[in-house]
Design a protein around this motif. Structure first.
Motif, PDB file in Angstrom:
ATOM      1  N   GLY A  14       0.809  -1.208   0.000  1.00  0.00           N
ATOM      2  CA  GLY A  14       0.000   0.000   0.000  1.00  0.00           C
ATOM      3  C   GLY A  14       0.841   1.255   0.000  1.00  0.00           C
ATOM      4  N   TRP A  15       0.233   2.351  -0.430  1.00  0.00           N
ATOM      5  CA  TRP A  15       0.808   3.691  -0.341  1.00  0.00           C
ATOM      6  C   TRP A  15      -0.067   4.527   0.587  1.00  0.00           C
ATOM      7  CZ3 TRP A  15       5.457   5.154  -2.048  1.00  0.00           C
ATOM      8  CH2 TRP A  15       6.058   4.441  -3.092  1.00  0.00           C
ATOM      9  N   PHE A  16       0.578   5.233   1.471  1.00  0.00           N
ATOM     10  CA  PHE A  16      -0.090   6.179   2.354  1.00  0.00           C
ATOM     11  C   PHE A  16       0.640   7.514   2.255  1.00  0.00           C
ATOM     12  CE2 PHE A  16      -2.989   3.571   4.969  1.00  0.00           C
ATOM     13  CZ  PHE A  16      -2.615   2.306   4.526  1.00  0.00           C
ATOM     14  N   ARG A  17       0.016   8.571   2.736  1.00  0.00           N
ATOM     15  CA  ARG A  17       0.671   9.870   2.760  1.00  0.00           C
ATOM     16  C   ARG A  17       0.290  10.626   4.021  1.00  0.00           C
ATOM     17  NH1 ARG A  17      -2.583  12.812  -2.261  1.00  0.00           N
ATOM     18  NH2 ARG A  17      -4.582  13.096  -1.189  1.00  0.00           N
ATOM     19  N   GLN A  18       1.175  11.538   4.390  1.00  0.00           N
ATOM     20  CA  GLN A  18       0.935  12.335   5.583  1.00  0.00           C
ATOM     21  C   GLN A  18       1.379  13.760   5.337  1.00  0.00           C
ATOM     22  OE1 GLN A  18       2.648  10.726   9.184  1.00  0.00           O
ATOM     23  NE2 GLN A  18       1.219  11.896  10.454  1.00  0.00           N
ATOM     24  N   ALA A  19       0.431  14.673   5.394  1.00  0.00           N
ATOM     25  CA  ALA A  19       0.712  16.097   5.238  1.00  0.00           C
ATOM     26  C   ALA A  19       0.986  16.697   6.618  1.00  0.00           C
ATOM     27  CB  ALA A  19      -0.473  16.791   4.579  1.00  0.00           C
ATOM     28  N   PRO A  20       1.686  17.828   6.671  1.00  0.00           N
ATOM     29  CA  PRO A  20       1.988  18.456   7.963  1.00  0.00           C
ATOM     30  C   PRO A  20       0.732  18.726   8.776  1.00  0.00           C
ATOM     31  CG  PRO A  20       3.264  19.481   6.227  1.00  0.00           C
ATOM     32  CD  PRO A  20       2.296  18.562   5.552  1.00  0.00           C
TER      33      PRO A  20
ATOM     34  N   ALA B 185       3.953   0.580   2.375  1.00  0.00           N
ATOM     35  CA  ALA B 185       3.706  -0.330   3.487  1.00  0.00           C
ATOM     36  C   ALA B 185       3.385  -1.717   2.950  1.00  0.00           C
ATOM     37  CB  ALA B 185       2.553   0.183   4.341  1.00  0.00           C
ATOM     38  N   ALA B 186       3.618  -2.722   3.790  1.00  0.00           N
ATOM     39  CA  ALA B 186       3.406  -4.107   3.392  1.00  0.00           C
ATOM     40  C   ALA B 186       2.608  -4.859   4.450  1.00  0.00           C
ATOM     41  CB  ALA B 186       4.755  -4.799   3.167  1.00  0.00           C
ATOM     42  N   ARG B 187       1.799  -5.808   3.994  1.00  0.00           N
ATOM     43  CA  ARG B 187       1.047  -6.672   4.886  1.00  0.00           C
ATOM     44  C   ARG B 187       1.024  -8.067   4.273  1.00  0.00           C
ATOM     45  NH1 ARG B 187      -5.253  -4.951   4.563  1.00  0.00           N
ATOM     46  NH2 ARG B 187      -5.499  -7.019   5.488  1.00  0.00           N
ATOM     47  N   THR B 188       0.872  -9.064   5.114  1.00  0.00           N
ATOM     48  CA  THR B 188       0.965 -10.443   4.634  1.00  0.00           C
ATOM     49  C   THR B 188      -0.379 -11.023   4.224  1.00  0.00           C
ATOM     50  OG1 THR B 188       0.799 -11.233   6.918  1.00  0.00           O
ATOM     51  CG2 THR B 188       3.016 -10.927   6.013  1.00  0.00           C
ATOM     52  N   ASP B 189      -1.492 -10.334   4.482  1.00  0.00           N
ATOM     53  CA  ASP B 189      -2.798 -10.854   4.089  1.00  0.00           C
ATOM     54  C   ASP B 189      -3.495  -9.858   3.172  1.00  0.00           C
ATOM     55  OD1 ASP B 189      -4.788  -9.907   7.021  1.00  0.00           O
ATOM     56  OD2 ASP B 189      -3.194  -8.889   5.945  1.00  0.00           O
TER      57      ASP B 189
ATOM     58  N   TYR C 203      -1.113  -2.830   8.258  1.00  0.00           N
ATOM     59  CA  TYR C 203       0.205  -3.011   7.657  1.00  0.00           C
ATOM     60  C   TYR C 203       1.278  -3.132   8.732  1.00  0.00           C
ATOM     61  CZ  TYR C 203      -2.222  -1.679   3.413  1.00  0.00           C
ATOM     62  OH  TYR C 203      -3.098  -1.632   2.362  1.00  0.00           O
ATOM     63  N   GLY C 204       2.164  -4.099   8.561  1.00  0.00           N
ATOM     64  CA  GLY C 204       3.169  -4.349   9.578  1.00  0.00           C
ATOM     65  C   GLY C 204       4.534  -3.761   9.289  1.00  0.00           C
ATOM     66  N   ASP C 205       4.813  -3.478   8.029  1.00  0.00           N
ATOM     67  CA  ASP C 205       6.130  -2.967   7.648  1.00  0.00           C
ATOM     68  C   ASP C 205       5.969  -1.667   6.871  1.00  0.00           C
ATOM     69  OD1 ASP C 205       6.640  -6.331   7.127  1.00  0.00           O
ATOM     70  OD2 ASP C 205       7.840  -5.212   8.577  1.00  0.00           O
ATOM     71  N   TRP C 206       6.853  -0.705   7.171  1.00  0.00           N
ATOM     72  CA  TRP C 206       6.769   0.629   6.588  1.00  0.00           C
ATOM     73  C   TRP C 206       8.133   1.113   6.126  1.00  0.00           C
ATOM     74  CZ3 TRP C 206       2.208   3.457   6.118  1.00  0.00           C
ATOM     75  CH2 TRP C 206       1.085   2.905   6.749  1.00  0.00           C
ATOM     76  N   GLY C 207       8.123   1.917   5.077  1.00  0.00           N
ATOM     77  CA  GLY C 207       9.332   2.608   4.669  1.00  0.00           C
ATOM     78  C   GLY C 207       9.475   3.922   5.419  1.00  0.00           C
ATOM     79  N   GLN C 208      10.538   4.645   5.105  1.00  0.00           N
ATOM     80  CA  GLN C 208      10.833   5.910   5.779  1.00  0.00           C
ATOM     81  C   GLN C 208      10.136   7.103   5.138  1.00  0.00           C
ATOM     82  OE1 GLN C 208      12.637   6.230   8.747  1.00  0.00           O
ATOM     83  NE2 GLN C 208      12.239   4.041   8.637  1.00  0.00           N
TER      84      GLN C 208
END
Length: 125
Positions: free
Chosen positions: A35-41, A97-101, A112-117
């Motif tokens: 998945g892709w997520f985003r976060q604005a200030p 982000a990554a998830r196994t299911d 999601y259990g794993d995330w990038g920076q």
């Protein structure tokens, strides 16, 4: 666990395009829903798009539907987000982000259990 590294962010004018990449290492990439997520200030992290492990199922937030395209190349252990017709309100740090299911709750960060920076995307008006 899988390690994720985003790239491809930058500064672009409104109406322009960017392609983000998410490179994965560690466990077998093809086994993960991504998945892709985003976060604005000052705002909470929000869902952008998700893709099933074979790429057959894709999901988008209403705000990006028709403008963004998520894809993956399991042979290259990489996921992409093609962003077209960018708007100033797309400005944010973008995370993969990554998830196994798959796939219920695909829009939830807690799924999601794993995330990038993250990689910064800035769209100027």
């Amino acid at each position: 666990q899988v390690q994720l590294v985003e790239s491809g962010g930058g500064l672009v004018q409104a109406g322009g395009s960017l392609r983000l990449s998410c490179a994965a290492s560690g466990r077998t990439f093809s086994g993960y829903t991504m998945g892709w997520f985003r976060q604005a200030p000052g705002k909470e992290r929000e869902f952008v798009a998700a893709i099933s492990w074979r790429g057959r199922d894709t999901f988008y937030a209403d705000s990006v539907k028709g403008r963004f395209t998520i894809s993956r190349d399991n042979a290259k252990n990489t996921m992409y987000l093609q962003m077209n017709s960018l708007k100033p309100e797309d400005t944010a740090i973008y995370f993969c982000a990554a998830r196994t299911d798959c796939c219920s709750g695909y829009q939830l960060t807690t799924s999601y259990g794993d995330w990038g920076q993250g990689t910064q995307v800035t769209v100027s008006s």
